[in-house]
Design an enzyme around this catalytic site. Structure first.
Site, PDB file in Angstrom:
ATOM      1  N   SER A  15      24.389  53.964  47.277  1.00 45.58           N
ATOM      2  CA  SER A  15      23.673  54.775  46.290  1.00 45.58           C
ATOM      3  C   SER A  15      22.700  53.923  45.477  1.00 45.58           C
ATOM      4  CB  SER A  15      24.654  55.522  45.379  1.00 45.58           C
ATOM      5  OG  SER A  15      25.333  54.639  44.523  1.00 45.58           O
ATOM      6  N   ARG A  89      31.414  41.248  50.015  1.00 44.08           N
ATOM      7  CA  ARG A  89      31.963  40.043  50.642  1.00 44.08           C
ATOM      8  C   ARG A  89      31.800  38.872  49.685  1.00 44.08           C
ATOM      9  NH1 ARG A  89      35.170  39.997  54.695  1.00 44.08           N
ATOM     10  NH2 ARG A  89      34.467  37.930  55.302  1.00 44.08           N
ATOM     11  N   HIS A 107      26.838  44.469  38.985  1.00 44.71           N
ATOM     12  CA  HIS A 107      28.295  44.490  38.822  1.00 44.71           C
ATOM     13  C   HIS A 107      28.640  45.622  37.852  1.00 44.71           C
ATOM     14  CE1 HIS A 107      32.370  43.005  38.665  1.00 44.71           C
ATOM     15  NE2 HIS A 107      32.319  43.097  37.345  1.00 44.71           N
ATOM     16  N   THR A 139      25.598  33.114  41.434  1.00 45.60           N
ATOM     17  CA  THR A 139      25.911  31.682  41.500  1.00 45.60           C
ATOM     18  C   THR A 139      27.306  31.538  42.099  1.00 45.60           C
ATOM     19  OG1 THR A 139      26.738  31.796  39.245  1.00 45.60           O
ATOM     20  CG2 THR A 139      24.463  31.039  39.521  1.00 45.60           C
ATOM     21  N   ASP A 143      30.693  36.657  39.947  1.00 49.27           N
ATOM     22  CA  ASP A 143      30.196  37.475  38.829  1.00 49.27           C
ATOM     23  C   ASP A 143      29.915  36.643  37.577  1.00 49.27           C
ATOM     24  OD1 ASP A 143      30.537  39.739  40.490  1.00 49.27           O
ATOM     25  OD2 ASP A 143      32.609  39.972  39.843  1.00 49.27           O
TER      26      ASP A 143
HETATM   27  C1  GRF Z   1      28.452  49.830  42.617  1.00 45.46           C
HETATM   28  O1  GRF Z   1      29.300  50.321  41.610  1.00 45.46           O
HETATM   29  C2  GRF Z   1      28.052  48.407  42.334  1.00 45.46           C
HETATM   30  O2  GRF Z   1      27.959  48.124  40.976  1.00 45.46           O
HETATM   31  C3  GRF Z   1      29.201  47.632  42.935  1.00 45.46           C
HETATM   32  O3  GRF Z   1      29.559  48.340  44.090  1.00 45.46           O
HETATM   33  C4  GRF Z   1      29.189  49.707  43.955  1.00 45.46           C
HETATM   34  C5  GRF Z   1      28.301  50.023  45.112  1.00 45.46           C
HETATM   35  O4  GRF Z   1      27.950  51.371  45.186  1.00 45.46           O
HETATM   36  N1  GRF Z   1      28.813  46.270  43.163  1.00 45.46           N
HETATM   37  P1  GRF Z   1      26.790  51.856  46.158  1.00 45.46           P
HETATM   38  O5  GRF Z   1      27.147  51.368  47.563  1.00 45.46           O
HETATM   39  O6  GRF Z   1      25.508  51.269  45.674  1.00 45.46           O
HETATM   40  O7  GRF Z   1      26.817  53.342  46.080  1.00 45.46           O
END
Ligand code: GRF
Length: 212
Positions: A15, A89, A107, A139, A143
Site C-alpha cells: 500500500s 527482511r 517504520h 543504518t 530502525d
Molecule cells: C507498513 O506499515 C510499513 O510501515 C511497515 O510495513 C507495512 C507495509 O505495508 N514497514 P504495505 O506493504 O506498504 O501496505
C-alpha cells in the site's frame, strides 16, 4: 538535469508502494523488487508499467548470498535511492554498507520508540497517547538510522492494534510521498549522522488531529 531514480523494495501488500506511485513523484521508479513472489504490490507495479523483479530469499543458502543477489539486482537499475516500503527482511551489514546513505525506510512507530515488530499493540499496551510513523535512513542498527520525518496520530481509548494500524497507515501514505517529493528537490541531506532540512518550511506538514 538527469531525473533521479528510485528502486522500491517490498515484501507484501504494497500500500505504501501504491501511495508513492499514485503521487506521481518527479523521479523515475526504475523497478519494484520483492523478496516474495506472491507480493500483491508486484501486480500493482506491473499494471503501472513499472519493471518488477523477484529475488526470492527462500532460494538462497543464507543471508549473505541473498543480500549479494539483491544488491546486484538493485544496481542494475542504477538508483539514486532505495526505498523500502514494507520490505520485511533484516539486511546484513555488508548490504547496508554497500548502499550507505542511499536507503530509506518507513517504520510504523515514532522512533526511537518501538523498533521492530508489533508496534501498534506495544504502543497500546504501554498506554501511549500518541503513536505514528517515521521515515528514516537505513543504518546497521535496526530502525535506528537518522530520522527524516515523522507523523503522529492519537491513540484512542477503544483502539485495538488493527484500528491504530489503520490510522497510522493513512499517515504513512501521506508522509512517505511527501518525503520523497522533498528528496527529489534536495530539500534535506545527511550531515554528520543527522538529517538537515534546508528550510524548515519544506517539512511535510504535521497531521491535523485534535490535541491528543
Ligand atoms: C507498513 O506499515 C510499513 O510501515 C511497515 O510495513 C507495512 C507495509 O505495508 N514497514 P504495505 O506493504 O506498504 O501496505
Amino acid at each position: 538535469m538527469r531525473m533521479k531514480r528510485i528502486v522500491i523494495l517490498i515484501s507484501g501488500r504494497g500500500s505504501n508502494l501504491r501511495a508513492l506511485v499514485d503521487a506521481r513523484l518527479p523521479c523515475t521508479v526504475a523497478a519494484v523488487i520483492s523478496n516474495r513472489p506472491d507480493a500483491a504490490g508486484l501486480v500493482f507495479a506491473a499494471q503501472h508499467g513499472i519493471a518488477t523483479q523477484v529475488v526470492d530469499h527462500t532460494t538462497f543458502s543464507g543471508r549473505e548470498a541473498f543480500d549479494a543477489a539483491l544488491g546486484d539486482a538493485i544496481e542494475t537499475h542504477q538508483p539514486d535511492l532505495i526505498v523500502m516500503a514494507g520490505f520485511m527482511r533484516l539486511l546484513t551489514a555488508d548490504f547496508i554498507r554497500r548502499f550507505a546513505g542511499r536507503m530509506v525506510n518507513i517504520h510504523p512507530a515514532l522512533l526511537p520508540a518501538f523498533t521492530g515488530l508489533d508496534t501498534h499493540a506495544r504502543a497500546i499496551e504501554r498506554g501511549c497517547r500518541v503513536h505514528g510513523c517515521t521515515v528514516h535512513y537505513v543504518t546497521e542498527g535496526m530502525d535506528e538510522g537518522p530520522i527524516i520525518a515523522q507523523a503522529a496520530v492519537p491513540v484512542l481509548p477503544d483502539d485495538d492494534a488493527d484500528a491504530l494500524a489503520a490510522r497510522v497507515l493513512v499517515e504513512e501514505h501521506r508522509l512517505y510521498p511527501a518525503v520523497l517529493q522533498a528528496w527529489c528537490k534536495d530539500a534535506f541531506a545527511l550531515e554528520g549522522g543527522r538529517v538537515r532540512w534546508r528550510d524548515v518550511l519544506t517539512w511535510p506538514a504535521p497531521a491535523r488531529y485534535p490535541a491528543c
